[in-house]
Scaffold this motif. Structure first.
Motif, PDB file in Angstrom:
ATOM      1  N   LEU A 182       1.881  19.954 -15.843  1.00 47.64           N
ATOM      2  CA  LEU A 182       3.121  20.073 -15.073  1.00 47.64           C
ATOM      3  C   LEU A 182       4.110  21.004 -15.762  1.00 47.64           C
ATOM      4  O   LEU A 182       4.727  21.869 -15.114  1.00 47.64           O
ATOM      5  N   GLY A 183       4.284  20.851 -17.073  1.00 54.31           N
ATOM      6  CA  GLY A 183       5.224  21.696 -17.806  1.00 54.31           C
ATOM      7  C   GLY A 183       4.849  23.165 -17.737  1.00 54.31           C
ATOM      8  O   GLY A 183       5.704  24.027 -17.482  1.00 54.31           O
ATOM      9  N   SER A 184       3.558  23.462 -17.947  1.00 50.79           N
ATOM     10  CA  SER A 184       3.130  24.867 -17.895  1.00 50.79           C
ATOM     11  C   SER A 184       3.235  25.424 -16.481  1.00 50.79           C
ATOM     12  O   SER A 184       3.524  26.615 -16.291  1.00 50.79           O
ATOM     13  N   ALA A 185       3.052  24.581 -15.465  1.00 55.42           N
ATOM     14  CA  ALA A 185       3.206  25.034 -14.077  1.00 55.42           C
ATOM     15  C   ALA A 185       4.650  25.459 -13.807  1.00 55.42           C
ATOM     16  O   ALA A 185       4.906  26.514 -13.213  1.00 55.42           O
ATOM     17  N   PHE A 186       5.611  24.656 -14.268  1.00 63.47           N
ATOM     18  CA  PHE A 186       7.012  25.015 -14.074  1.00 63.47           C
ATOM     19  C   PHE A 186       7.385  26.235 -14.928  1.00 63.47           C
ATOM     20  O   PHE A 186       8.233  27.039 -14.534  1.00 63.47           O
ATOM     21  N   GLY A 187       6.741  26.381 -16.090  1.00 62.62           N
ATOM     22  CA  GLY A 187       6.985  27.567 -16.909  1.00 62.62           C
ATOM     23  C   GLY A 187       6.539  28.838 -16.210  1.00 62.62           C
ATOM     24  O   GLY A 187       7.252  29.855 -16.211  1.00 62.62           O
ATOM     25  N   ALA A 189       6.227  29.139 -12.988  1.00 62.93           N
ATOM     26  CA  ALA A 189       7.138  29.304 -11.839  1.00 62.93           C
ATOM     27  C   ALA A 189       8.429  30.013 -12.268  1.00 62.93           C
ATOM     28  O   ALA A 189       8.959  30.854 -11.534  1.00 62.93           O
ATOM     29  N   TYR A 190       8.911  29.674 -13.464  1.00 58.74           N
ATOM     30  CA  TYR A 190      10.129  30.326 -13.965  1.00 58.74           C
ATOM     31  C   TYR A 190       9.896  31.823 -14.144  1.00 58.74           C
ATOM     32  O   TYR A 190      10.761  32.640 -13.800  1.00 58.74           O
ATOM     33  N   MET A 191       8.722  32.207 -14.650  1.00 55.36           N
ATOM     34  CA  MET A 191       8.413  33.634 -14.802  1.00 55.36           C
ATOM     35  C   MET A 191       8.330  34.320 -13.445  1.00 55.36           C
ATOM     36  O   MET A 191       8.740  35.471 -13.295  1.00 55.36           O
ATOM     37  N   ALA A 192       7.781  33.601 -12.463  1.00 57.59           N
ATOM     38  CA  ALA A 192       7.726  34.169 -11.105  1.00 57.59           C
ATOM     39  C   ALA A 192       9.129  34.365 -10.550  1.00 57.59           C
ATOM     40  O   ALA A 192       9.429  35.381  -9.905  1.00 57.59           O
ATOM     41  N   MET A 193      10.021  33.400 -10.807  1.00 54.55           N
ATOM     42  CA  MET A 193      11.408  33.523 -10.333  1.00 54.55           C
ATOM     43  C   MET A 193      12.117  34.679 -11.026  1.00 54.55           C
ATOM     44  O   MET A 193      12.958  35.355 -10.416  1.00 54.55           O
ATOM     45  N   MET A 194      11.774  34.940 -12.307  1.00 54.90           N
ATOM     46  CA  MET A 194      12.357  36.082 -13.002  1.00 54.90           C
ATOM     47  C   MET A 194      11.929  37.393 -12.352  1.00 54.90           C
ATOM     48  O   MET A 194      12.617  38.406 -12.457  1.00 54.90           O
ATOM     49  N   SER A 195      10.776  37.364 -11.676  1.00 57.73           N
ATOM     50  CA  SER A 195      10.293  38.554 -10.960  1.00 57.73           C
ATOM     51  C   SER A 195      10.747  38.566  -9.507  1.00 57.73           C
ATOM     52  O   SER A 195      10.273  39.390  -8.715  1.00 57.73           O
ATOM     53  N   ASP A 196      11.656  37.632  -9.168  1.00 52.95           N
ATOM     54  CA  ASP A 196      12.191  37.542  -7.790  1.00 52.95           C
ATOM     55  C   ASP A 196      11.099  37.323  -6.758  1.00 52.95           C
ATOM     56  O   ASP A 196      11.101  37.929  -5.686  1.00 52.95           O
TER      57      ASP A 196
END
Length: 482
Positions: A182-187, A189-196
């Motif tokens: 779960l933690g790595s999945a959200f991590g 996701a955060y990188m994906a959000m940084m890429s908009d």
């Protein structure tokens, strides 16, 4: 039939570091002598192709003879290395068949890559035909860390490029995910959000353990992150040609939260820390498997480090979930930790990770504690330093409780390996295996259809009962000793 093999010195760069020319010359002479003697004994032609690689050609009958000997050459190399106080191990990738030398050679290279990804000190042998199963030999020492900051930065850049080329990013862990998944999945996701980019995390609400349930309860305080969690059906509806699936904390398609979701994607990336098995996605866009890393959360947090701006802070939930993932897979920093693990933990703490919240999410309630105690009480000695606990056939246990029971058994003085067998949801019989390092539980679990790490592995078996699985496990442990 012809056979082509590649031999790699697993940790050559580490061996020659801080050695003078005379010592390097002696080391090269020692390695060449060992391989030359082995080649003569087995009637194979060999050639050194660079400082750390050798190529050899043999007949399939020569390979059969090596198989019968279970590639004892690996043990001989380790014994000579120990006498010379050298951390020297080798790996081999071997392929054979009726195909062209080009095809056989490419398969040998693939097999060597698998051996190295699995931690080295082993042989991977496979016939160069479609659907042939690889055979594994050796792997009796824990892997040598080969991950470098350069490689981590390159992987971060590669993942950023994949995100840039796709509009929707879907992230999925294994069935009954733990905090590492779960933690790595959200991590990610955060990188994906940084890429908009649009991003989604796939969970099955019917396969939620107690620690994940507590984490999801905490997630409700972060509506922007909570909306990222979707079901398998929603993921299939949302996916399109501009979508990519990122598998975190696992690499075997059969372990996916949803097989239908996996089948719906052509573009796949893999981030994992388990030793690679023979089941693997076809032609993934990115493969980042580091079997010497403590956890997938450690790998993902390091990727984030190379992406995040210095002044930006991770959302508190994500930094905490990543730290919880490291806590889970290192048993509170007591196993499989390196200096990099502590560096990443320090980074996450500086990013706002809440250690008290980590302890809350990973805490054990009274019912679970009593179940763990019951499993421990059912343990019996297979050998003086190996115990097996077989649960009641009528009771179903979740994977977290079983893993904690195995950890508890391993903490007992004099126990070097522990196996806990239980009935699990979905008409499955599961084995959770732990070791201090004296027993390679990964190879034992692989023989029973599972996998994992040298000291931490598991398997799930369908269509059987606990007595039958215990009998199979005991037979495999007997074979493992031979």
């Amino acid at each position: 039939m012809a056979a082509i093999g590649l031999i790699s010195i697993d940790n050559y760069d580490d061996l020659i570091e801080k050695k003078d020319d005379k010592q390097v010359s002696y080391l090269n002479s020692l390695i060449t002598t060992l391989i030359s003697d082995w080649a003569s004994e087995n009637s194979v032609f060999y050639k050194r192709i660079n400082s750390e690689r050798f190529l050899f050609v043999a007949k399939d009958s020569d390979i059969d003879r090596m198989k019968e000997d279970k590639f004892q050459f690996l043990t001989r190399v380790r014994q000579v290395a120990e006498k010379n106080d050298l951390p020297l191990t080798i790996s081999m990738g071997i392929a054979y068949g009726q195909e062209s030398f080009e095809v056989i050679g490419e398969e040998a290279q693939n097999n060597l890559d698998v051996a190295l990804v699995r931690g080295g000190d082993q042989v991977v042998l496979r016939e160069a035909v479609e659907d042939a199963k690889p055979q594994f030999f050796g792997g009796n020492t824990d892997g040598t860390p080969k991950r470098t900051r350069v490689r981590s930065r390159a992987m971060s850049t590669a993942l950023k490029k994949i995100f840039a080329e796709n509009q929707r990013i879907f992230i999925m862990g294994h069935r009954y995910p733990d905090m590492d998944a779960l933690g790595s999945a959200f991590g990610v996701a955060y990188m994906a959000m940084m890429s908009d980019k649009e991003c989604y995390i796939i969970l099955n609400p019917k396969e939620i353990t107690a620690d994940i349930e507590r984490a999801l309860e905490e997630l409700k305080k972060y509506p922007d992150l909570e909306r990222l969690v979707i079901s398998a059906d929603e993921a299939i509806d949302l996916s399109n040609d501009d979508s990519v699936l990122v598998m975190v904390d696992y690499h075997k398609p059969s372990m996916s939260i949803s097989q239908a979701v996996y089948d719906a994607f052509e573009k796949i990336a893999v981030i994992d820390h388990h030793r690679r098995g023979d089941e693997f996605p076809d032609k993934p866009l990115l493969t980042y498997i580091e079997s010497t890393a403590s956890s997938a959360a450690e790998l993902v947090a390091e990727l984030i480090q190379y992406r995040a701006a210095r002044k930006s802070l991770l959302p508190k939930f994500i930094s905490t979930a990543l730290l919880a993932g490291i806590y889970v897979d290192t048993k509170n920093f007591t196993v499989r930790t390196t200096g990099r693990t502590f560096d990443i933990a320090g980074y996450l703490k500086n990013q706002g990770a809440d250690t008290s919240l980590v302890q809350y999410m990973l805490s054990t309630d009274l019912d679970s504690y009593l179940m763990i105690s019951e499993l421990v009480s059912r343990s019996k000695h297979f050998k003086e330093d190996i115990v097996i606990a077989a649960a009641d056939e009528d009771r179903v246990y979740d994977s977290v409780t079983v893993a904690k029971a195995a950890d508890t058994l391993l903490s007992i003085n004099g126990i070097h390996a522990a196996f806990v067998i239980t009935k699990q949801p979905g008409d499955l019989i599961g084995i959770s295996a732990r070791s201090t390092g004296k027993v390679n539980v990964q190879t034992v679990m692989e023989a029973l259809g599972g996998g994992g790490h040298f000291t931490n592995a598991a398997t799930q078996i369908k269509g059987s009962n606990i007595d039958e699985v215990e009998h199979r496990l005991r037979n495999e442990l007997i074979n493992h000793d031979q």
